[in-house]
Design a protein around this motif. Structure first.
Motif, PDB file in Angstrom:
ATOM      1  N   CYS A   1       6.129   0.682   0.064  1.00  0.00           N
ATOM      2  CA  CYS A   1       5.992   0.276   1.406  1.00  0.00           C
ATOM      3  C   CYS A   1       5.982   1.257   2.548  1.00  0.00           C
ATOM      4  CB  CYS A   1       7.090  -0.858   2.017  1.00  0.00           C
ATOM      5  SG  CYS A   1       8.617  -0.147   1.995  1.00  0.00           S
ATOM      6  N   GLU A   2       5.879   2.608   1.964  1.00  0.00           N
ATOM      7  CA  GLU A   2       5.918   3.595   2.924  1.00  0.00           C
ATOM      8  C   GLU A   2       6.952   3.708   3.999  1.00  0.00           C
ATOM      9  OE1 GLU A   2       1.932   3.814   4.273  1.00  0.00           O
ATOM     10  OE2 GLU A   2       1.222   4.464   2.466  1.00  0.00           O
ATOM     11  N   GLY A   3       8.215   3.076   3.609  1.00  0.00           N
ATOM     12  CA  GLY A   3       9.535   3.087   4.715  1.00  0.00           C
ATOM     13  C   GLY A   3       9.394   1.974   5.201  1.00  0.00           C
ATOM     14  N   SER A   4       8.490   1.044   5.597  1.00  0.00           N
ATOM     15  CA  SER A   4       8.313   0.157   6.411  1.00  0.00           C
ATOM     16  C   SER A   4       9.335  -1.162   6.256  1.00  0.00           C
ATOM     17  CB  SER A   4       6.963  -0.237   6.658  1.00  0.00           C
ATOM     18  OG  SER A   4       6.538  -1.008   5.702  1.00  0.00           O
ATOM     19  N   GLY A   5       9.566  -1.384   4.815  1.00  0.00           N
ATOM     20  CA  GLY A   5      10.095  -2.530   4.211  1.00  0.00           C
ATOM     21  C   GLY A   5       9.475  -3.692   4.063  1.00  0.00           C
ATOM     22  N   LEU A   6       8.179  -3.668   4.607  1.00  0.00           N
ATOM     23  CA  LEU A   6       7.240  -4.739   4.491  1.00  0.00           C
ATOM     24  C   LEU A   6       5.816  -4.251   3.400  1.00  0.00           C
ATOM     25  CD1 LEU A   6       7.070  -5.882   8.031  1.00  0.00           C
ATOM     26  CD2 LEU A   6       8.194  -7.027   6.032  1.00  0.00           C
ATOM     27  N   LEU A   7       5.679  -5.242   2.848  1.00  0.00           N
ATOM     28  CA  LEU A   7       4.386  -5.211   1.836  1.00  0.00           C
ATOM     29  C   LEU A   7       3.227  -6.183   2.749  1.00  0.00           C
ATOM     30  CD1 LEU A   7       5.453  -5.218  -1.686  1.00  0.00           C
ATOM     31  CD2 LEU A   7       4.715  -3.228  -0.229  1.00  0.00           C
ATOM     32  N   MET A   8       1.953  -5.827   2.468  1.00  0.00           N
ATOM     33  CA  MET A   8       1.008  -6.563   3.187  1.00  0.00           C
ATOM     34  C   MET A   8      -0.099  -6.673   2.101  1.00  0.00           C
ATOM     35  SD  MET A   8      -1.290  -6.169   6.806  1.00  0.00           S
ATOM     36  CE  MET A   8      -1.885  -4.474   6.108  1.00  0.00           C
ATOM     37  N   ASP A   9      -0.611  -7.889   1.902  1.00  0.00           N
ATOM     38  CA  ASP A   9      -1.571  -8.209   0.978  1.00  0.00           C
ATOM     39  C   ASP A   9      -3.068  -8.217   1.721  1.00  0.00           C
ATOM     40  OD1 ASP A   9      -2.169 -10.654   2.484  1.00  0.00           O
ATOM     41  OD2 ASP A   9      -1.553 -12.080   0.937  1.00  0.00           O
ATOM     42  N   ASP A  10      -4.077  -8.460   1.026  1.00  0.00           N
ATOM     43  CA  ASP A  10      -5.327  -8.144   1.409  1.00  0.00           C
ATOM     44  C   ASP A  10      -5.706  -9.385   2.741  1.00  0.00           C
ATOM     45  OD1 ASP A  10      -5.607 -10.146  -0.419  1.00  0.00           O
ATOM     46  OD2 ASP A  10      -7.532  -9.845  -1.205  1.00  0.00           O
ATOM     47  N   GLU A  11      -5.105 -10.338   2.771  1.00  0.00           N
ATOM     48  CA  GLU A  11      -5.403 -11.331   3.647  1.00  0.00           C
ATOM     49  C   GLU A  11      -4.264 -10.987   5.100  1.00  0.00           C
ATOM     50  OE1 GLU A  11      -4.950 -15.285   1.988  1.00  0.00           O
ATOM     51  OE2 GLU A  11      -6.853 -14.950   0.894  1.00  0.00           O
ATOM     52  N   GLU A  12      -3.806  -9.770   4.881  1.00  0.00           N
ATOM     53  CA  GLU A  12      -2.995  -9.323   6.071  1.00  0.00           C
ATOM     54  C   GLU A  12      -1.734 -10.169   6.107  1.00  0.00           C
ATOM     55  OE1 GLU A  12      -4.806  -8.053   9.705  1.00  0.00           O
ATOM     56  OE2 GLU A  12      -6.398  -7.181   8.487  1.00  0.00           O
ATOM     57  N   TRP A  13      -1.212 -10.867   5.155  1.00  0.00           N
ATOM     58  CA  TRP A  13       0.128 -11.632   5.073  1.00  0.00           C
ATOM     59  C   TRP A  13       1.080 -10.519   4.731  1.00  0.00           C
ATOM     60  CZ3 TRP A  13       1.281 -16.621   5.379  1.00  0.00           C
ATOM     61  CH2 TRP A  13       0.166 -17.951   5.455  1.00  0.00           C
ATOM     62  N   HIS A  14       2.280 -10.521   5.452  1.00  0.00           N
ATOM     63  CA  HIS A  14       3.310  -9.696   5.403  1.00  0.00           C
ATOM     64  C   HIS A  14       4.288 -10.221   4.643  1.00  0.00           C
ATOM     65  CE1 HIS A  14       1.919  -6.236   8.176  1.00  0.00           C
ATOM     66  NE2 HIS A  14       1.239  -7.555   8.649  1.00  0.00           N
ATOM     67  N   TYR A  15       5.090  -9.328   3.587  1.00  0.00           N
ATOM     68  CA  TYR A  15       5.970  -9.779   2.869  1.00  0.00           C
ATOM     69  C   TYR A  15       7.232  -8.734   2.738  1.00  0.00           C
ATOM     70  CZ  TYR A  15       2.316 -12.846   1.093  1.00  0.00           C
ATOM     71  OH  TYR A  15       1.324 -13.691   1.079  1.00  0.00           O
ATOM     72  N   THR A  16       8.525  -9.255   2.636  1.00  0.00           N
ATOM     73  CA  THR A  16       9.508  -8.128   2.244  1.00  0.00           C
ATOM     74  C   THR A  16       9.207  -7.493   1.094  1.00  0.00           C
ATOM     75  OG1 THR A  16      10.990  -9.507   3.377  1.00  0.00           O
ATOM     76  CG2 THR A  16      11.911  -7.817   1.968  1.00  0.00           C
ATOM     77  N   CYS A  17       9.350  -6.059   1.077  1.00  0.00           N
ATOM     78  CA  CYS A  17       9.132  -5.181  -0.119  1.00  0.00           C
ATOM     79  C   CYS A  17      10.119  -5.558  -1.120  1.00  0.00           C
ATOM     80  CB  CYS A  17       9.411  -3.726   0.351  1.00  0.00           C
ATOM     81  SG  CYS A  17       9.010  -2.596  -0.908  1.00  0.00           S
ATOM     82  N   THR A  18       9.370  -5.824  -2.384  1.00  0.00           N
ATOM     83  CA  THR A  18      10.234  -6.318  -3.683  1.00  0.00           C
ATOM     84  C   THR A  18      10.841  -4.855  -4.196  1.00  0.00           C
ATOM     85  OG1 THR A  18       8.150  -6.342  -4.709  1.00  0.00           O
ATOM     86  CG2 THR A  18       9.055  -8.587  -3.835  1.00  0.00           C
ATOM     87  N   VAL A  19      10.380  -3.632  -4.046  1.00  0.00           N
ATOM     88  CA  VAL A  19      10.797  -2.684  -4.472  1.00  0.00           C
ATOM     89  C   VAL A  19      11.940  -2.262  -4.148  1.00  0.00           C
ATOM     90  CG1 VAL A  19      10.282  -0.141  -5.063  1.00  0.00           C
ATOM     91  CG2 VAL A  19       8.612  -1.789  -5.225  1.00  0.00           C
ATOM     92  N   CYS A  20      12.381  -2.133  -2.556  1.00  0.00           N
ATOM     93  CA  CYS A  20      13.357  -1.538  -1.651  1.00  0.00           C
ATOM     94  C   CYS A  20      14.241  -2.739  -1.209  1.00  0.00           C
ATOM     95  CB  CYS A  20      13.120  -0.613  -0.655  1.00  0.00           C
ATOM     96  SG  CYS A  20      11.992  -1.387   0.516  1.00  0.00           S
ATOM     97  N   GLY A  21      13.754  -3.991  -1.577  1.00  0.00           N
ATOM     98  CA  GLY A  21      14.457  -5.160  -0.666  1.00  0.00           C
ATOM     99  C   GLY A  21      14.340  -5.187   0.667  1.00  0.00           C
ATOM    100  N   GLY A  22      13.269  -4.583   1.190  1.00  0.00           N
ATOM    101  CA  GLY A  22      13.305  -4.525   2.765  1.00  0.00           C
ATOM    102  C   GLY A  22      13.911  -3.288   3.473  1.00  0.00           C
ATOM    103  N   ASP A  23      14.621  -2.375   2.724  1.00  0.00           N
ATOM    104  CA  ASP A  23      15.308  -1.323   3.684  1.00  0.00           C
ATOM    105  C   ASP A  23      14.469  -0.367   3.727  1.00  0.00           C
ATOM    106  OD1 ASP A  23      17.800  -2.693   3.164  1.00  0.00           O
ATOM    107  OD2 ASP A  23      18.262  -1.603   1.320  1.00  0.00           O
TER     108      ASP A  23
END
Length: 58
Positions: free
Chosen positions: A11-33
């Motif tokens: 997530c590059e430190g943001s805590g969020l992931l984004m899919d190709d439709e620009e939906w944002h999700y909590t990062c599953t790797v860091c847990g949002g930290d």
């Protein structure tokens, strides 16, 4: 940030992931930290609950 913590590459430190439709999700790797510790217990591979578009459901 301690010496044993690194910025999450997923997530590059943001805590969020984004899919190709620009939906944002909590990062599953860091847990949002936004940071991953060398000493964090790494989860075993687990099957995630997903919808028909393969978006992770919690």
């Amino acid at each position: 940030m301690g010496s044993q913590e690194h910025r999450c590459k997923a997530c590059e430190g943001s805590g969020l992931l984004m899919d190709d439709e620009e939906w944002h999700y909590t990062c599953t790797v860091c847990g949002g930290d936004g940071y991953v510790s060398d000493y964090e217990s790494r989860e075993e591979n687990r099957i995630s609950n997903v919808d028909e578009n393969n978006r992770i459901l919690d």
